[in-house]
Design a protein around this motif. Structure first.
Motif, PDB file in Angstrom:
ATOM      1  N   ALA A  44       9.525  16.232  -2.626  1.00  0.00           N
ATOM      2  CA  ALA A  44       9.453  17.780  -2.942  1.00  0.00           C
ATOM      3  C   ALA A  44      10.782  17.779  -1.352  1.00  0.00           C
ATOM      4  O   ALA A  44      11.550  18.600  -1.893  1.00  0.00           O
ATOM      5  N   GLU A  45      10.237  17.711  -0.134  1.00  0.00           N
ATOM      6  CA  GLU A  45      11.124  17.694   0.307  1.00  0.00           C
ATOM      7  C   GLU A  45      13.330  17.509   0.852  1.00  0.00           C
ATOM      8  O   GLU A  45      13.804  18.202   0.282  1.00  0.00           O
ATOM      9  N   GLN A  46      12.832  15.638  -0.191  1.00  0.00           N
ATOM     10  CA  GLN A  46      14.378  15.688  -0.474  1.00  0.00           C
ATOM     11  C   GLN A  46      14.925  15.831  -1.720  1.00  0.00           C
ATOM     12  O   GLN A  46      15.693  15.504  -2.139  1.00  0.00           O
ATOM     13  N   GLY A  47      14.117  16.840  -2.392  1.00  0.00           N
ATOM     14  CA  GLY A  47      14.352  16.576  -3.748  1.00  0.00           C
ATOM     15  C   GLY A  47      14.972  15.859  -4.789  1.00  0.00           C
ATOM     16  O   GLY A  47      15.598  15.415  -5.659  1.00  0.00           O
ATOM     17  N   ALA A  94      19.681   1.260  -9.302  1.00  0.00           N
ATOM     18  CA  ALA A  94      20.963   1.558 -10.413  1.00  0.00           C
ATOM     19  C   ALA A  94      20.484   0.598 -11.858  1.00  0.00           C
ATOM     20  O   ALA A  94      20.862   1.339 -12.680  1.00  0.00           O
ATOM     21  N   GLY A  95      20.028  -0.463 -11.468  1.00  0.00           N
ATOM     22  CA  GLY A  95      19.654  -1.126 -12.717  1.00  0.00           C
ATOM     23  C   GLY A  95      18.860  -0.421 -13.466  1.00  0.00           C
ATOM     24  O   GLY A  95      18.412  -0.636 -14.640  1.00  0.00           O
ATOM     25  N   LEU A  96      17.445   0.424 -12.283  1.00  0.00           N
ATOM     26  CA  LEU A  96      16.793   0.826 -13.351  1.00  0.00           C
ATOM     27  C   LEU A  96      17.385   2.318 -13.940  1.00  0.00           C
ATOM     28  O   LEU A  96      16.358   3.078 -14.453  1.00  0.00           O
ATOM     29  N   GLY A  97      18.837   2.864 -13.714  1.00  0.00           N
ATOM     30  CA  GLY A  97      19.018   3.723 -13.573  1.00  0.00           C
ATOM     31  C   GLY A  97      18.982   5.445 -12.758  1.00  0.00           C
ATOM     32  O   GLY A  97      18.876   6.120 -13.388  1.00  0.00           O
ATOM     33  N   ILE A  98      18.169   4.711 -11.668  1.00  0.00           N
ATOM     34  CA  ILE A  98      18.098   5.663 -10.250  1.00  0.00           C
ATOM     35  C   ILE A  98      19.046   5.822  -9.362  1.00  0.00           C
ATOM     36  O   ILE A  98      19.391   4.737  -9.512  1.00  0.00           O
ATOM     37  N   GLN A  99      19.162   6.964  -9.294  1.00  0.00           N
ATOM     38  CA  GLN A  99      19.958   7.018  -7.990  1.00  0.00           C
ATOM     39  C   GLN A  99      19.901   6.942  -7.369  1.00  0.00           C
ATOM     40  O   GLN A  99      19.140   6.955  -6.682  1.00  0.00           O
ATOM     41  N   ASP A 100      20.321   7.151  -6.199  1.00  0.00           N
ATOM     42  CA  ASP A 100      21.238   6.196  -4.961  1.00  0.00           C
ATOM     43  C   ASP A 100      20.086   6.734  -3.863  1.00  0.00           C
ATOM     44  O   ASP A 100      19.996   8.464  -3.890  1.00  0.00           O
ATOM     45  N   PRO A 101      18.934   6.184  -3.335  1.00  0.00           N
ATOM     46  CA  PRO A 101      17.855   7.285  -2.542  1.00  0.00           C
ATOM     47  C   PRO A 101      18.533   7.669  -1.098  1.00  0.00           C
ATOM     48  O   PRO A 101      17.764   8.404  -1.058  1.00  0.00           O
ATOM     49  N   TYR A 102      19.323   7.338  -0.731  1.00  0.00           N
ATOM     50  CA  TYR A 102      19.913   7.943   0.493  1.00  0.00           C
ATOM     51  C   TYR A 102      21.409   8.416   0.836  1.00  0.00           C
ATOM     52  O   TYR A 102      22.118   8.617   1.405  1.00  0.00           O
ATOM     53  N   GLY A 103      21.960   8.693  -0.698  1.00  0.00           N
ATOM     54  CA  GLY A 103      22.416   9.846  -0.887  1.00  0.00           C
ATOM     55  C   GLY A 103      22.016  11.398  -0.771  1.00  0.00           C
ATOM     56  O   GLY A 103      20.702  11.634  -0.132  1.00  0.00           O
ATOM     57  N   GLU A 104      22.842  12.003  -0.806  1.00  0.00           N
ATOM     58  CA  GLU A 104      22.337  13.539  -0.787  1.00  0.00           C
ATOM     59  C   GLU A 104      21.883  14.598  -1.469  1.00  0.00           C
ATOM     60  O   GLU A 104      21.347  14.984  -1.911  1.00  0.00           O
ATOM     61  N   GLY A 105      20.699  13.612  -2.913  1.00  0.00           N
ATOM     62  CA  GLY A 105      19.875  14.092  -2.913  1.00  0.00           C
ATOM     63  C   GLY A 105      20.509  14.615  -4.527  1.00  0.00           C
ATOM     64  O   GLY A 105      20.789  14.046  -5.346  1.00  0.00           O
ATOM     65  N   ALA A 153      13.155  13.477  -8.119  1.00  0.00           N
ATOM     66  CA  ALA A 153      11.656  13.056  -8.591  1.00  0.00           C
ATOM     67  C   ALA A 153      10.720  11.880  -8.354  1.00  0.00           C
ATOM     68  O   ALA A 153      11.207  10.998  -7.628  1.00  0.00           O
ATOM     69  N   VAL A 154       9.841  12.647  -8.413  1.00  0.00           N
ATOM     70  CA  VAL A 154       8.734  11.464  -7.626  1.00  0.00           C
ATOM     71  C   VAL A 154       8.301  10.344  -8.021  1.00  0.00           C
ATOM     72  O   VAL A 154       8.367   9.553  -7.481  1.00  0.00           O
ATOM     73  N   ARG A 155       8.628  10.187  -9.316  1.00  0.00           N
ATOM     74  CA  ARG A 155       8.727   9.151 -10.372  1.00  0.00           C
ATOM     75  C   ARG A 155       9.961   7.899  -9.737  1.00  0.00           C
ATOM     76  O   ARG A 155       9.469   6.738  -9.214  1.00  0.00           O
ATOM     77  N   ASP A 156      11.209   8.752  -9.056  1.00  0.00           N
ATOM     78  CA  ASP A 156      12.098   8.016  -9.115  1.00  0.00           C
ATOM     79  C   ASP A 156      11.848   7.375  -7.430  1.00  0.00           C
ATOM     80  O   ASP A 156      12.084   6.073  -6.929  1.00  0.00           O
ATOM     81  N   VAL A 175       0.674  -1.343   0.259  1.00  0.00           N
ATOM     82  CA  VAL A 175      -0.051   0.083   0.126  1.00  0.00           C
ATOM     83  C   VAL A 175       0.900   0.837  -0.067  1.00  0.00           C
ATOM     84  O   VAL A 175       1.692   1.407   1.102  1.00  0.00           O
ATOM     85  N   ILE A 176       1.146   2.766  -1.044  1.00  0.00           N
ATOM     86  CA  ILE A 176       1.829   3.147  -1.367  1.00  0.00           C
ATOM     87  C   ILE A 176       0.611   5.224  -0.972  1.00  0.00           C
ATOM     88  O   ILE A 176      -0.073   4.737  -1.822  1.00  0.00           O
ATOM     89  N   CYS A 177       1.113   5.171   0.128  1.00  0.00           N
ATOM     90  CA  CYS A 177       0.497   6.474   0.078  1.00  0.00           C
ATOM     91  C   CYS A 177       0.770   7.310  -0.885  1.00  0.00           C
ATOM     92  O   CYS A 177       2.169   8.313  -0.422  1.00  0.00           O
ATOM     93  N   ALA A 178       0.436   8.297  -1.915  1.00  0.00           N
ATOM     94  CA  ALA A 178       0.517   8.892  -2.602  1.00  0.00           C
ATOM     95  C   ALA A 178       0.748  10.332  -2.524  1.00  0.00           C
ATOM     96  O   ALA A 178       1.885  11.015  -2.655  1.00  0.00           O
ATOM     97  N   PRO A 179      -0.291  11.230  -1.667  1.00  0.00           N
ATOM     98  CA  PRO A 179       0.620  12.094  -0.792  1.00  0.00           C
ATOM     99  C   PRO A 179       1.886  12.389   0.179  1.00  0.00           C
ATOM    100  O   PRO A 179       2.637  12.860   0.017  1.00  0.00           O
ATOM    101  N   VAL A 180       1.847  11.097   0.883  1.00  0.00           N
ATOM    102  CA  VAL A 180       2.875  11.802   1.428  1.00  0.00           C
ATOM    103  C   VAL A 180       4.106  11.110   0.199  1.00  0.00           C
ATOM    104  O   VAL A 180       5.457  11.641   0.537  1.00  0.00           O
ATOM    105  N   VAL A 181       3.735   9.955  -1.007  1.00  0.00           N
ATOM    106  CA  VAL A 181       5.345   9.988  -1.637  1.00  0.00           C
ATOM    107  C   VAL A 181       5.475  11.426  -1.792  1.00  0.00           C
ATOM    108  O   VAL A 181       7.132  11.193  -2.370  1.00  0.00           O
TER     109      VAL A 181
END
Length: 156
Positions: A101-104, A145-156, A106-109, A90-96
């Protein structure tokens, strides 16, 4: 490790307007990436919810009175029953959207990250202690990374 493609049945449902939320095919791609090499066959559901439903589920199942980004509900099958049923996310869209936005990010990522994170929970991964958390986060980094998405735990 399991070799070959995952035989996957992912039902995606939207309990709110789909504006700004990725298509069902994206969620299927992210789940497949998370499960690849880890399980042979899986049947699961992904439900996108609003803040009211997210909060109600989090309060009911975890005793926490707020909406969280993703909840994982592993299937609890009776002993001896062999089905590919993995569970529900269950994914809460408004929280995502707010977190992205707060973490800078991309919403899709962020959706991709939380889908992978939740799918790993369905496989039994957890982050209750520092060692588990580090292992799970590293696996998430590799999958994303295999999906071309940056480290989610990095500095944004």
């Amino acid at each position: 490790m399991t070799r070959g493609p995952v035989i996957l049945d992912v039902a995606v449902s939207y309990a709110l307007p789909r504006t700004g939320i990725p298509a069902a095919s994206s969620f299927r791609t992210w789940v497949a990436a998370a499960l690849h090499g880890r399980i042979r066959e899986a049947d699961l559901a992904v439900r996108l919810v609003d803040e009211d439903e997210g909060r109600a589920l989090n309060r009911h199942y975890r005793g926490k009175d707020y909406a969280t980004n993703v909840l994982s509900f592993p299937a609890e099958l009776p002993e001896g029953v062999k089905l590919p049923l993995l569970g529900d996310l269950v994914i809460c869209a408004p929280v995502v959207a707010r977190e992205a936005a707060e973490q800078g990010k991309a919403v899709r990522d962020h959706y991709a990250h939380l889908t992978v994170h939740g799918a790993l929970h369905l496989l039994g991964w957890d982050h209750e202690d520092e060692v588990e958390a580090e292992a799970m986060e590293q696996l998430e980094r590799e999958i994303l990374a295999g999906l071309g998405i940056q480290d989610p735990y990095g500095e944004g």
